[in-house]
Design an enzyme around this catalytic site. Structure first.
Site, PDB file in Angstrom:
ATOM      1  N   GLY A  69       0.839  -1.175   0.062  1.00 20.50           N
ATOM      2  CA  GLY A  69      -0.101   0.076   0.069  1.00 20.50           C
ATOM      3  C   GLY A  69       0.866   1.217   0.072  1.00 20.50           C
ATOM      4  O   GLY A  69       2.083   1.088  -0.352  1.00 20.50           O
TER       5      GLY A  69
ATOM      6  N   LEU B 100       0.325   3.641  -2.226  1.00 21.42           N
ATOM      7  CA  LEU B 100       0.832   3.554  -3.495  1.00 21.42           C
ATOM      8  C   LEU B 100       1.090   4.647  -4.191  1.00 21.42           C
ATOM      9  O   LEU B 100       0.922   5.596  -3.878  1.00 21.42           O
ATOM     10  CB  LEU B 100      -0.340   2.677  -4.230  1.00 21.42           C
ATOM     11  N   HIS B 101       2.094   4.421  -5.152  1.00 14.17           N
ATOM     12  CA  HIS B 101       2.484   5.525  -6.232  1.00 14.17           C
ATOM     13  C   HIS B 101       2.687   5.094  -7.558  1.00 14.17           C
ATOM     14  O   HIS B 101       2.504   3.878  -7.975  1.00 14.17           O
ATOM     15  CB  HIS B 101       3.897   6.278  -5.324  1.00 14.17           C
TER      16      HIS B 101
ATOM     17  N   GLY C  45       5.120   4.327  -9.266  1.00 11.85           N
ATOM     18  CA  GLY C  45       5.935   3.183  -9.323  1.00 11.85           C
ATOM     19  C   GLY C  45       5.188   1.776  -9.262  1.00 11.85           C
ATOM     20  O   GLY C  45       5.320   0.845 -10.258  1.00 11.85           O
ATOM     21  N   HIS C  46       4.274   1.655  -8.216  1.00 11.17           N
ATOM     22  CA  HIS C  46       3.374   0.456  -8.040  1.00 11.17           C
ATOM     23  C   HIS C  46       2.441   0.577  -9.242  1.00 11.17           C
ATOM     24  O   HIS C  46       2.118  -0.798  -9.879  1.00 11.17           O
ATOM     25  CB  HIS C  46       2.486   0.707  -6.881  1.00 11.17           C
TER      26      HIS C  46
ATOM     27  N   GLN D   3       7.816  -9.181   7.976  1.00 10.57           N
ATOM     28  CA  GLN D   3       9.040  -8.682   7.130  1.00 10.57           C
ATOM     29  C   GLN D   3       9.531  -7.458   8.024  1.00 10.57           C
ATOM     30  O   GLN D   3      10.574  -6.973   7.380  1.00 10.57           O
ATOM     31  CB  GLN D   3       8.665  -8.365   5.807  1.00 10.57           C
TER      32      GLN D   3
ATOM     33  N   ASP E 194      13.719  -3.124  -5.516  1.00 10.10           N
ATOM     34  CA  ASP E 194      13.921  -3.956  -4.192  1.00 10.10           C
ATOM     35  C   ASP E 194      14.497  -5.341  -4.981  1.00 10.10           C
ATOM     36  O   ASP E 194      13.931  -6.260  -5.063  1.00 10.10           O
ATOM     37  CB  ASP E 194      12.418  -4.471  -3.574  1.00 10.10           C
TER      38      ASP E 194
ATOM     39  N   SER F  74       9.070   5.923  -3.493  1.00  6.20           N
ATOM     40  CA  SER F  74       8.805   5.039  -2.495  1.00  6.20           C
ATOM     41  C   SER F  74       7.969   5.376  -1.394  1.00  6.20           C
ATOM     42  O   SER F  74       7.723   6.608  -1.298  1.00  6.20           O
ATOM     43  CB  SER F  74      10.268   4.895  -1.787  1.00  6.20           C
TER      44      SER F  74
ATOM     45  N   ARG G  18       8.051   5.160   1.679  1.00  8.33           N
ATOM     46  CA  ARG G  18       8.667   5.885   2.648  1.00  8.33           C
ATOM     47  C   ARG G  18       8.977   7.189   2.281  1.00  8.33           C
ATOM     48  O   ARG G  18       8.957   7.917   3.492  1.00  8.33           O
ATOM     49  CB  ARG G  18       9.938   5.054   3.387  1.00  8.33           C
TER      50      ARG G  18
HETATM   51  P1  AMP Z   1       6.144  -2.258  -1.798  1.00 10.93           P
HETATM   52  O1  AMP Z   1       4.600  -1.614  -1.486  1.00 10.93           O
HETATM   53  O2  AMP Z   1       7.275  -1.169  -1.391  1.00 10.93           O
HETATM   54  O3  AMP Z   1       6.151  -3.708  -0.826  1.00 10.93           O
HETATM   55  O4  AMP Z   1       6.527  -2.592  -3.263  1.00 10.93           O
HETATM   56  C1  AMP Z   1       5.633  -3.362  -3.841  1.00 10.93           C
HETATM   57  C2  AMP Z   1       6.242  -3.614  -4.902  1.00 10.93           C
HETATM   58  O5  AMP Z   1       6.591  -2.437  -5.841  1.00 10.93           O
HETATM   59  C3  AMP Z   1       7.411  -4.259  -4.986  1.00 10.93           C
HETATM   60  O6  AMP Z   1       7.695  -5.187  -6.190  1.00 10.93           O
HETATM   61  C4  AMP Z   1       8.629  -2.986  -5.287  1.00 10.93           C
HETATM   62  O7  AMP Z   1       9.840  -3.363  -5.729  1.00 10.93           O
HETATM   63  C5  AMP Z   1       7.801  -2.206  -6.316  1.00 10.93           C
HETATM   64  N1  AMP Z   1       8.041  -0.760  -6.137  1.00 10.93           N
HETATM   65  C6  AMP Z   1       8.405  -0.183  -5.060  1.00 10.93           C
HETATM   66  N2  AMP Z   1       8.823   1.216  -5.708  1.00 10.93           N
HETATM   67  C7  AMP Z   1       8.889   1.079  -7.002  1.00 10.93           C
HETATM   68  C8  AMP Z   1       9.375   2.053  -7.801  1.00 10.93           C
HETATM   69  N3  AMP Z   1       9.931   3.214  -7.552  1.00 10.93           N
HETATM   70  N4  AMP Z   1       9.352   1.714  -9.106  1.00 10.93           N
HETATM   71  C9  AMP Z   1       8.920   0.396  -9.505  1.00 10.93           C
HETATM   72  N5  AMP Z   1       8.363  -0.558  -8.701  1.00 10.93           N
HETATM   73  C10 AMP Z   1       8.441  -0.207  -7.505  1.00 10.93           C
END
Ligand code: AMP
Length: 279
Positions: free
Chosen positions: A31, A33-34, A36-37, A61, A151, A186, A188
């Protein structure tokens, strides 16, 4: 867009779709989300008939309770973003649904990919990742699942887990989406001040510097110079900067084979990671 709150509800919906012969793509997320997601959702939509995005902040985790508690949760905005990207299904399960009482802890031989870099600094992290992604693969039964290169070590761990546990899932790595400054998007970043967001651009600048000097300096020299930049910077706490094999993630001394640089650093107490191919 269908929003499911339990695996049972999800299965009831998906079973009918699978009977029609439709393929399922899964994008697992935590969640906040941006774009990238959303780029992973778009990737899935290009190949799969039904795209399922999961939102689950996985307690298993996080090795620090404080990190788990401070993890941003923005469900309403997440659903708006996913709807705008025409995601088909969102699954937002409860912890008890993901980890039902008596669910066996599965351990997977990861051949050392899990004991370097993130594995050192976040003990238990990858055991939690393997647990949750395995559980989502069992529940969603996707043909394809999408993960970010952002990641990269996690992506390597998941590829290895799929081989070890013989999941019939194709794992696709997708490029990192970045802000204009180069800062990797991210969840974060939401916890950073405007000043820190600007300062954090140094992470990608240094990865770019490492890449552009890769052919002219030894790996040891590059590591030393970049580490010094962060260690002498008042706003950063460097956890690691490593140049390692893109295949087994072990440190390398020379640039033969595929090599990437990996970094983890804290700014305003927020832990950021990034990586870049060097060759
Ligand atoms: P997370 O919610 O941070 O666990 O990320 C979920 C998925 O989105 C993971 O496969 C991450 O590697 C991917 N992700 C996170 N940030 C980015 C980004 N800036 N660009 C592309 N994929 C991303």
């Amino acid at each position: 867009m269908r929003v499911c709150r339990s695996f049972q509800e999800l299965r009831e919906f998906l079973n009918a779709e699978v009977e029609k012969g439709l393929t399922i793509g899964l994008v697992p997320t935590m969640g906040a989300l941006h774009q990238g997601h959303l780029s992973l959702v778009q990737k899935s939509k290009q190949t799969c008939d039904i795209t399922v995005c999961s939102i689950f902040v996985n307690p298993a985790q996080f090795n620090k309770v404080e990190d788990l508690e401070k993890y941003p949760r923005t469900e309403e905005a997440d659903l708006v973003l996913l709807e705008s990207g025409n995601c088909d299904v969102v699954i937002i399960p409860e912890v008890a649904d993901v980890y039902p009482a008596g669910y066996p802890l599965v351990s997977v031989e990861l051949n050392g990919i899990d004991v370097v870099m993130e594995g050192i600094h976040r003990p238990g992290h990858f055991a939690g990742v393997v647990q949750v992604v395995g559980r989502f693969f069992e529940a969603v039964k996707p043909q394809v699942s999408y993960f970010g290169d952002k990641d990269y070590q996690q992506l390597a761990v998941i590829k290895k887990m799929v081989l070890e546990r013989k999941f019939p899932v194709e794992v696709i790595g997708c490029p990192t989406l970045r802000e204009k400054s180069g800062l990797a998007m991210s969840s974060r970043n939401l916890r950073l001040s405007e000043k820190a967001i600007k300062t954090a651009a140094l992470i990608k600048e240094q990865l770019d510097w490492a890449k552009s000097n890769f052919d002219f300096n030894s790996i040891a020299q590059i590591e030393q110079i970049v580490r010094k930049v962060f260690e002498s910077h008042p706003d950063f706490e460097l956890e690691y900067f490593e140049i390692a094999s893109a295949d087994n993630l072990l440190p390398v001394k020379t640039g033969s084979g595929k090599v990437r640089a990996f970094i983890a650093a804290r700014i305003e107490g927020v832990r950021l990671i990034d990586n870049l191919a060097m060759n």
